[in-house]
Scaffold this motif. Structure first.
Motif, short mmCIF file in Angstrom:
data_model
loop_
_atom_site.label_atom_id
_atom_site.label_comp_id
_atom_site.label_asym_id
_atom_site.label_seq_id
_atom_site.Cartn_x
_atom_site.Cartn_y
_atom_site.Cartn_z
N ALA A 32 0.83 -1.21 0.00
CA ALA A 32 0.00 0.00 0.00
C ALA A 32 0.86 1.25 0.00
CB ALA A 32 -0.92 0.00 1.21
N THR A 33 0.37 2.30 -0.64
CA THR A 33 1.10 3.56 -0.73
C THR A 33 0.38 4.63 0.08
OG1 THR A 33 -0.13 4.18 -2.72
CG2 THR A 33 1.94 2.98 -3.02
N PRO A 34 1.09 5.70 0.48
CA PRO A 34 0.44 6.76 1.25
C PRO A 34 -0.76 7.33 0.52
CG PRO A 34 2.80 7.00 1.38
CD PRO A 34 2.54 5.93 0.35
N ASP A 35 -1.75 7.75 1.29
CA ASP A 35 -3.03 8.18 0.72
C ASP A 35 -3.19 9.69 0.67
OD1 ASP A 35 -4.65 5.53 0.48
OD2 ASP A 35 -3.70 5.43 2.45
N PHE A 36 -2.37 10.43 1.38
CA PHE A 36 -2.54 11.88 1.45
C PHE A 36 -1.20 12.56 1.20
CE2 PHE A 36 -5.75 9.90 4.15
CZ PHE A 36 -6.91 10.45 3.62
N ASP A 37 -1.26 13.84 0.86
CA ASP A 37 -0.03 14.58 0.55
C ASP A 37 0.69 14.99 1.83
OD1 ASP A 37 -1.22 16.94 1.57
OD2 ASP A 37 -2.15 17.38 -0.36
N GLU A 38 1.84 15.66 1.64
CA GLU A 38 2.70 15.95 2.78
C GLU A 38 2.16 17.03 3.70
OE1 GLU A 38 6.67 16.69 1.59
OE2 GLU A 38 6.92 14.73 0.61
N LEU A 39 1.06 17.66 3.33
CA LEU A 39 0.44 18.66 4.19
C LEU A 39 -0.57 18.04 5.16
CD1 LEU A 39 -0.19 21.53 1.60
CD2 LEU A 39 1.72 21.27 3.21
N THR A 40 -0.81 16.74 4.98
CA THR A 40 -1.82 16.06 5.81
C THR A 40 -1.22 15.62 7.13
OG1 THR A 40 -2.95 15.27 3.83
CG2 THR A 40 -3.47 14.18 5.91
N ILE A 41 -1.73 16.17 8.23
CA ILE A 41 -1.26 15.80 9.56
C ILE A 41 -2.47 15.51 10.43
CG2 ILE A 41 -0.05 16.60 11.60
CD1 ILE A 41 2.03 17.40 9.80
N ASP A 42 -2.51 14.26 10.94
CA ASP A 42 -3.57 13.83 11.86
C ASP A 42 -4.96 14.20 11.33
OD1 ASP A 42 -4.65 12.58 14.03
OD2 ASP A 42 -4.44 14.30 15.38
N THR A 43 -5.22 13.78 10.11
CA THR A 43 -6.55 13.94 9.53
C THR A 43 -7.30 12.63 9.71
OG1 THR A 43 -5.82 15.55 7.90
CG2 THR A 43 -7.88 14.38 7.44
N CYS A 44 -8.28 12.64 10.58
CA CYS A 44 -9.06 11.44 10.87
C CYS A 44 -8.16 10.28 11.30
CB CYS A 44 -9.89 11.04 9.65
SG CYS A 44 -11.50 10.33 10.05
N GLY A 45 -7.10 10.62 12.05
CA GLY A 45 -6.21 9.60 12.59
C GLY A 45 -5.06 9.21 11.68
N VAL A 46 -4.98 9.77 10.47
CA VAL A 46 -3.91 9.40 9.53
C VAL A 46 -3.03 10.61 9.23
CG1 VAL A 46 -5.24 7.54 8.51
CG2 VAL A 46 -5.37 9.82 7.52
N ASN A 47 -1.79 10.33 8.79
CA ASN A 47 -0.84 11.35 8.40
C ASN A 47 -0.38 11.09 6.97
OD1 ASN A 47 -0.27 12.92 11.05
ND2 ASN A 47 -0.14 10.78 11.66
N TRP A 48 0.41 12.00 6.42
CA TRP A 48 0.82 11.88 5.02
C TRP A 48 1.65 10.62 4.76
CZ3 TRP A 48 5.98 11.62 3.88
CH2 TRP A 48 6.88 12.04 4.87
N TYR A 49 2.31 10.09 5.79
CA TYR A 49 3.18 8.94 5.58
C TYR A 49 2.48 7.61 5.87
CZ TYR A 49 3.49 9.98 10.55
OH TYR A 49 3.19 10.28 11.86
N THR A 50 1.28 7.61 6.43
CA THR A 50 0.60 6.35 6.69
C THR A 50 -0.05 5.83 5.41
OG1 THR A 50 -1.38 7.55 7.40
CG2 THR A 50 0.13 6.86 9.11
N ARG A 51 -0.22 4.53 5.33
CA ARG A 51 -0.71 3.94 4.09
C ARG A 51 -1.61 2.76 4.43
NH1 ARG A 51 3.68 0.05 2.51
NH2 ARG A 51 5.09 -0.05 4.28
N GLY A 52 -2.57 2.51 3.57
CA GLY A 52 -3.50 1.43 3.86
C GLY A 52 -4.33 1.07 2.65
N VAL A 53 -5.45 0.40 2.91
CA VAL A 53 -6.35 -0.06 1.85
C VAL A 53 -7.75 0.45 2.16
CG1 VAL A 53 -4.99 -2.08 1.20
CG2 VAL A 53 -6.65 -2.25 3.07
N TRP A 54 -8.60 0.50 1.11
CA TRP A 54 -9.90 1.15 1.21
C TRP A 54 -11.05 0.18 0.96
CZ3 TRP A 54 -10.75 6.45 2.16
CH2 TRP A 54 -9.59 7.24 2.22
N TYR A 55 -12.13 0.43 1.70
CA TYR A 55 -13.40 -0.26 1.49
C TYR A 55 -14.51 0.78 1.59
CZ TYR A 55 -10.85 -4.62 2.04
OH TYR A 55 -9.97 -5.65 1.87
N ARG A 56 -15.69 0.42 1.08
CA ARG A 56 -16.81 1.35 1.18
C ARG A 56 -18.11 0.60 1.40
NH1 ARG A 56 -19.88 2.87 -3.52
NH2 ARG A 56 -19.46 1.51 -5.30
N LEU A 57 -19.11 1.34 1.85
CA LEU A 57 -20.42 0.76 2.14
C LEU A 57 -21.48 1.83 1.93
CD1 LEU A 57 -21.52 -1.36 5.16
CD2 LEU A 57 -22.50 0.90 4.92
N VAL A 58 -22.61 1.45 1.36
CA VAL A 58 -23.76 2.34 1.23
C VAL A 58 -24.77 1.97 2.31
CG1 VAL A 58 -25.63 3.15 -0.25
CG2 VAL A 58 -23.39 2.62 -1.25
#
Length: 457
Positions: free
Chosen positions: A75-101
């Motif tokens: 997985a690659t980082p999801d946000f740019d380098e200006l992202t700090i502690d947005t909803c618990g994530v930072n620019w260097y954290t990386r993960g995978v995505w799911y969605r639900l309606v």
């Protein structure tokens, strides 16, 4: 790292990073000083980028329960380098995505990251909106706050339940608190069925003609009952539960509620229609309510907890007790043929006075009535309670006159089982007298007694 013995090898140096497209990287393998030399092994690994590495590639959860398994290693980082502690994530954290309606039901998320605790905590971030305009809904950290970092222990699972509003899209980012907090994972999405009696309007009707009512159920899947402006009867805006209703018939009623939540459970009794509920009784934790419902009055019972997460299995029991034949003064048992002895119990007895009109002691919980005509002689009355229950207080009260206008002559009280109460009264020939045996303290189911009356010469 540190020196364990002078013969031990250096610990391996490892590093993960995102190699940008077309960028050349040079790696220098060296030691700390001129003596740090030797044979070496250098391993370079490239991970596959997961298909759901980006918000746009989120995998949809459209059937429940569903379990997703995968790896975040590529997985690659999801946000740019200006992202700090947005909803618990930072620019260097990386993960995978799911969605639900959402479909208006309660959804449960269980996210287990199989990364060792020492590498950082797992993070489950929930967003609403769209991929180009995400709004943070909540963030849950899979942390164990009771223990220090443990190299041999996996992260605690991140668990969250919420009401997924109808047609709202929710985005789930499964990540960790640092760049190298990544591993295999398991993500379970569950949706609870909404109970049939989830709302006040859909309360399960309890017929007082078919009591006792005994029901085992669960509040899982129930939705919140109140908002911030109409919290009632011990409920909070986030608490959720199930509803029952019944029509009062004037009989002594006991409602018992046991819940797997123990002290986090909540039972609330209301009267009136749903849009104008009136709180009758607020009972935190588990236990029972003893009361006399007003005949013809509509009651509603809410079985819930003291927070959104306080849901679980419960047992609800509603029982009623038939009143004694001589429950009312107008149906008093006639005392004749002295000495007179009568045995009975007060189970089901209804109050004869309210707190403002109590006469001749504290007899405000109801009792059994007797009557006789005075002879001009004195009478002795002995009341003995029978049994082993000590959690009550009883009284014997003597009145002169007809039911609606009598006056107190004498009174005596006692506590618990096997209590003996004696009282005397001098009578007028031809005058009417009434005797009331009553409970005066704590709700009761059964108080057995023996009454003995003797005429004194």
């Amino acid at each position: 790292s540190f020196w364990e013995t002078e013969l031990s090898y250096n610990r391996p140096a490892d590093h993960e990073f995102l190699a940008n497209e077309g960028e050349t990287y040079l790696f220098l393998l060296s030691g700390e000083n001129e003596n740090t030399v030797g044979d070496y092994e250098f391993k370079l690994t490239e991970y596959e980028i997961p298909d759901n590495d980006s918000c746009e590639g989120a995998i949809e959860a459209d059937s429940f329960p569903v379990i997703f398994k995968g790896s975040q290693l590529g997985a690659t980082p999801d946000f740019d380098e200006l992202t700090i502690d947005t909803c618990g994530v930072n620019w260097y954290t990386r993960g995978v995505w799911y969605r639900l309606v959402g479909h208006g039901a309660v959804v449960r998320l269980d996210y287990q990251l199989y990364s060792k605790d020492v590498y950082g905590d797992s993070q489950l971030s929930v967003f609403t909106g769209s991929c180009d305009n995400l709004e943070c809904f909540t963030n849950i950290q899979g942390a164990d706050y009771t223990a220090q970092w443990n190299m041999h222990k996996y992260n605690e699972p991140a668990v969250y339940e919420f009401v997924a509003e109808q047609d709202e899209t929710y985005w789930f980012l499964l990540t960790g608190e640092r760049f190298n907090t990544r591993a295999d994972y398991e993500f379970k999405v569950s949706a609870y069925d909404i109970p049939d009696n989830d709302s006040c309007e859909d309360a399960t009707a309890i017929s007082t003609d078919t009591l006792p009512f005994i029901n085992h159920g669960s509040t899982a899947g129930a939705r919140p009952n109140f908002n911030l402006f109409n919290q009632l009867c011990g409920g909070v805006s986030s608490s959720r539960g199930v509803w029952y209703s019944f029509i009062g018939n004037g009989k002594h009623t006991t409602i018992s509620y046991t819940n797997s939540l123990s002290k986090n459970a909540q039972m609330s009794l209301f009267s009136g229609p749903c849009n104008t509920l009136v709180c009758e009784w607020d009972y935190g934790s588990v236990g029972s309510i003893d009361f006399i419902p007003v005949s013809g009055k509509e009651y509603r019972l809410l079985s819930t907890g003291n927070s959104f997460s306080a849901v679980g299995e419960y047992d609800l029991t509603v029982v009623q007790y038939e009143p004694p034949q001589n429950d009312a003064c107008s149906n008093a048992v006639i005392l004749a043929g002295f000495p007179f002895t009568h045995t009975g119990d007060l189970k089901g007895a209804t109050p004869d006075f309210n707190t403002d009109t109590v006469k001749c002691g504290d007899n405000n919980l109801g009792g059994a009535w007797f009557t006789f005509v005075g002879t001009g002689n004195g009478f002795s009355f002995e009341l003995i309670t029978v049994g082993t229950d000590s959690n009550f207080r009883s009284e014997i009260s003597i009145f002169q006159g007809p039911c609606n206008t009598f006056e107190c002559i004498n009174n005596s009280g006692g506590s618990g089982a096997n209590a003996v109460m004696n009282v005397n009264a001098t009578t007028l020939a031809g005058a009417q007298y009434h005797v009331l045996i009553s409970a005066t303290q704590n709700p009761y189911e059964e108080i057995s007694y023996r009454l003995t009356v003797q005429e004194l010469a």
